[in-house]
Motif scaffolding. Structure first.
Motif, mmCIF file in Angstrom:
data_model
loop_
_atom_site.group_PDB
_atom_site.id
_atom_site.type_symbol
_atom_site.label_atom_id
_atom_site.label_comp_id
_atom_site.label_asym_id
_atom_site.label_seq_id
_atom_site.Cartn_x
_atom_site.Cartn_y
_atom_site.Cartn_z
ATOM 1 N N MET A 105 -8.911 14.710 2.777
ATOM 2 C CA MET A 105 -9.231 13.301 1.969
ATOM 3 C C MET A 105 -9.143 12.097 3.086
ATOM 4 S SD MET A 105 -7.396 11.783 -1.247
ATOM 5 C CE MET A 105 -7.511 13.169 -2.266
ATOM 6 N N ASN A 106 -10.044 11.299 3.174
ATOM 7 C CA ASN A 106 -10.074 10.198 4.024
ATOM 8 C C ASN A 106 -8.905 9.015 3.594
ATOM 9 O OD1 ASN A 106 -12.082 11.546 5.745
ATOM 10 N ND2 ASN A 106 -13.803 10.779 4.173
ATOM 11 N N TYR A 107 -8.574 9.050 2.308
ATOM 12 C CA TYR A 107 -7.840 7.857 2.152
ATOM 13 C C TYR A 107 -6.469 8.350 1.532
ATOM 14 C CZ TYR A 107 -12.367 5.839 1.162
ATOM 15 O OH TYR A 107 -13.584 5.253 1.356
ATOM 16 N N PRO A 108 -5.413 7.667 2.469
ATOM 17 C CA PRO A 108 -3.925 8.151 1.793
ATOM 18 C C PRO A 108 -3.759 7.816 0.533
ATOM 19 C CG PRO A 108 -4.037 6.003 3.101
ATOM 20 C CD PRO A 108 -5.438 6.272 3.102
ATOM 21 N N ILE A 109 -2.956 8.455 -0.042
ATOM 22 C CA ILE A 109 -2.569 8.502 -1.407
ATOM 23 C C ILE A 109 -1.528 7.064 -1.705
ATOM 24 C CG2 ILE A 109 -1.056 9.275 -3.539
ATOM 25 C CD1 ILE A 109 -2.291 12.041 -2.553
ATOM 26 N N PRO A 110 -1.860 5.876 -2.091
ATOM 27 C CA PRO A 110 -0.942 5.010 -2.317
ATOM 28 C C PRO A 110 0.607 5.241 -2.758
ATOM 29 C CG PRO A 110 -3.064 4.421 -3.305
ATOM 30 C CD PRO A 110 -3.092 5.832 -3.127
ATOM 31 N N GLU A 111 1.516 4.536 -2.052
ATOM 32 C CA GLU A 111 2.734 4.632 -2.639
ATOM 33 C C GLU A 111 3.368 3.559 -3.472
ATOM 34 O OE1 GLU A 111 4.716 7.566 -2.027
ATOM 35 O OE2 GLU A 111 3.139 8.409 -0.758
ATOM 36 N N ASN A 112 2.740 2.534 -3.778
ATOM 37 C CA ASN A 112 3.168 1.491 -4.263
ATOM 38 C C ASN A 112 1.810 0.701 -4.924
ATOM 39 O OD1 ASN A 112 2.018 -0.288 -2.202
ATOM 40 N ND2 ASN A 112 3.707 0.357 -1.152
ATOM 41 N N PRO A 113 1.987 -0.130 -6.021
ATOM 42 C CA PRO A 113 0.828 -1.141 -6.616
ATOM 43 C C PRO A 113 0.150 -1.771 -5.355
ATOM 44 C CG PRO A 113 2.970 -1.277 -7.899
ATOM 45 C CD PRO A 113 3.306 -0.550 -6.700
ATOM 46 N N GLN A 114 0.761 -2.200 -4.435
ATOM 47 C CA GLN A 114 0.141 -3.137 -3.303
ATOM 48 C C GLN A 114 -0.928 -2.202 -2.490
ATOM 49 O OE1 GLN A 114 0.020 -6.262 -2.503
ATOM 50 N NE2 GLN A 114 -1.203 -5.888 -0.922
ATOM 51 N N GLY A 115 -0.551 -0.932 -2.329
ATOM 52 C CA GLY A 115 -1.617 0.283 -1.881
ATOM 53 C C GLY A 115 -2.533 0.337 -2.612
ATOM 54 N N ILE A 116 -2.529 0.165 -3.914
ATOM 55 C CA ILE A 116 -3.631 0.410 -4.634
ATOM 56 C C ILE A 116 -4.620 -0.776 -4.933
ATOM 57 C CG2 ILE A 116 -4.164 0.424 -7.457
ATOM 58 C CD1 ILE A 116 -3.157 2.920 -6.642
ATOM 59 N N PHE A 117 -3.823 -2.076 -4.695
ATOM 60 C CA PHE A 117 -4.515 -3.435 -4.674
ATOM 61 C C PHE A 117 -5.527 -3.112 -3.140
ATOM 62 C CE2 PHE A 117 -4.845 -7.748 -3.534
ATOM 63 C CZ PHE A 117 -5.694 -8.154 -4.420
ATOM 64 N N GLU A 118 -4.958 -2.782 -2.235
ATOM 65 C CA GLU A 118 -5.504 -2.747 -0.718
ATOM 66 C C GLU A 118 -7.044 -1.910 -0.920
ATOM 67 O OE1 GLU A 118 -2.545 -2.098 1.748
ATOM 68 O OE2 GLU A 118 -1.492 -3.839 1.638
ATOM 69 N N MET A 119 -6.888 -0.888 -1.793
ATOM 70 C CA MET A 119 -7.893 -0.103 -1.871
ATOM 71 C C MET A 119 -9.174 -0.731 -2.319
ATOM 72 S SD MET A 119 -6.329 3.292 -3.572
ATOM 73 C CE MET A 119 -7.320 4.591 -2.946
ATOM 74 N N ARG A 120 -8.951 -1.929 -2.931
ATOM 75 C CA ARG A 120 -10.216 -2.625 -3.494
ATOM 76 C C ARG A 120 -11.066 -3.127 -2.522
ATOM 77 N NH1 ARG A 120 -8.146 -7.240 -7.548
ATOM 78 N NH2 ARG A 120 -10.422 -7.245 -8.171
ATOM 79 N N GLN A 121 -10.484 -3.174 -1.006
ATOM 80 C CA GLN A 121 -11.354 -3.618 0.061
ATOM 81 C C GLN A 121 -12.185 -2.475 0.543
ATOM 82 O OE1 GLN A 121 -10.967 -6.602 0.628
ATOM 83 N NE2 GLN A 121 -9.391 -6.826 -0.891
ATOM 84 N N GLN A 122 -12.137 -1.226 0.012
ATOM 85 C CA GLN A 122 -12.826 -0.029 0.536
ATOM 86 C C GLN A 122 -14.002 0.202 -0.380
ATOM 87 O OE1 GLN A 122 -12.023 1.361 3.413
ATOM 88 N NE2 GLN A 122 -10.278 0.348 3.470
ATOM 89 N N PRO A 123 -15.319 0.730 0.183
ATOM 90 C CA PRO A 123 -16.400 1.230 -0.543
ATOM 91 C C PRO A 123 -15.750 2.172 -1.356
ATOM 92 C CG PRO A 123 -16.692 1.764 1.758
ATOM 93 C CD PRO A 123 -15.531 0.929 1.767
ATOM 94 N N VAL A 124 -16.326 2.051 -2.746
ATOM 95 C CA VAL A 124 -15.951 3.137 -3.817
ATOM 96 C C VAL A 124 -16.925 4.426 -3.496
ATOM 97 C CG1 VAL A 124 -16.149 3.526 -6.295
ATOM 98 C CG2 VAL A 124 -15.362 1.180 -5.415
ATOM 99 N N ASP A 125 -16.006 5.446 -3.726
ATOM 100 C CA ASP A 125 -16.577 6.883 -3.719
ATOM 101 C C ASP A 125 -15.683 7.808 -3.952
ATOM 102 O OD1 ASP A 125 -14.663 7.375 -1.782
ATOM 103 O OD2 ASP A 125 -16.073 7.781 0.131
ATOM 104 N N GLU A 126 -16.049 8.954 -4.682
ATOM 105 C CA GLU A 126 -15.212 10.120 -5.186
ATOM 106 C C GLU A 126 -13.851 10.055 -4.604
ATOM 107 O OE1 GLU A 126 -18.233 10.892 -3.664
ATOM 108 O OE2 GLU A 126 -19.613 10.932 -5.490
ATOM 109 N N GLU A 127 -13.679 10.204 -3.380
ATOM 110 C CA GLU A 127 -12.218 10.405 -2.665
ATOM 111 C C GLU A 127 -11.285 9.193 -2.758
ATOM 112 O OE1 GLU A 127 -12.372 11.499 1.329
ATOM 113 O OE2 GLU A 127 -13.781 13.060 1.019
ATOM 114 N N LEU A 128 -12.008 7.778 -2.895
ATOM 115 C CA LEU A 128 -11.187 6.530 -3.136
ATOM 116 C C LEU A 128 -10.920 6.708 -4.532
ATOM 117 C CD1 LEU A 128 -10.383 4.006 -2.127
ATOM 118 C CD2 LEU A 128 -12.342 2.920 -3.370
#
Length: 77
Positions: A1-24
């Protein structure tokens, strides 16, 4: 998987900056499950939140997502 699994809500929020795909999406779901578990919440509580009415997803999409979350809950440790 190209994306780390977020450990906290901030990590989830930071994912918004990535292009959306199945792995995200998979990493986001796994992160939410890990966060919810760490807060002592149950699968039933999480699915109730997913199924709650909102303006982002329609009823059918929320049901589908709750099924995906339920299946992922059992496979994520």
């Amino acid at each position: 998987m190209n994306y780390p699994i977020p450990e906290n809500p901030q990590g989830i929020f930071e994912m918004r900056q990535q292009p959306v795909d199945e792995e995200l999406v998979a990493a986001a779901i796994a992160g939410v499950i890990k966060i919810v578990r760490s807060q002592g919440q149950s699968l039933e509580q999480l699915t109730a939140e997913v199924l709650a009415d909102d303006t982002l997803l329609d009823k059918q999409q929320r049901r589908w997502l709750s099924q995906v979350v339920s299946q992922a809950w059992d496979t994520i440790s």
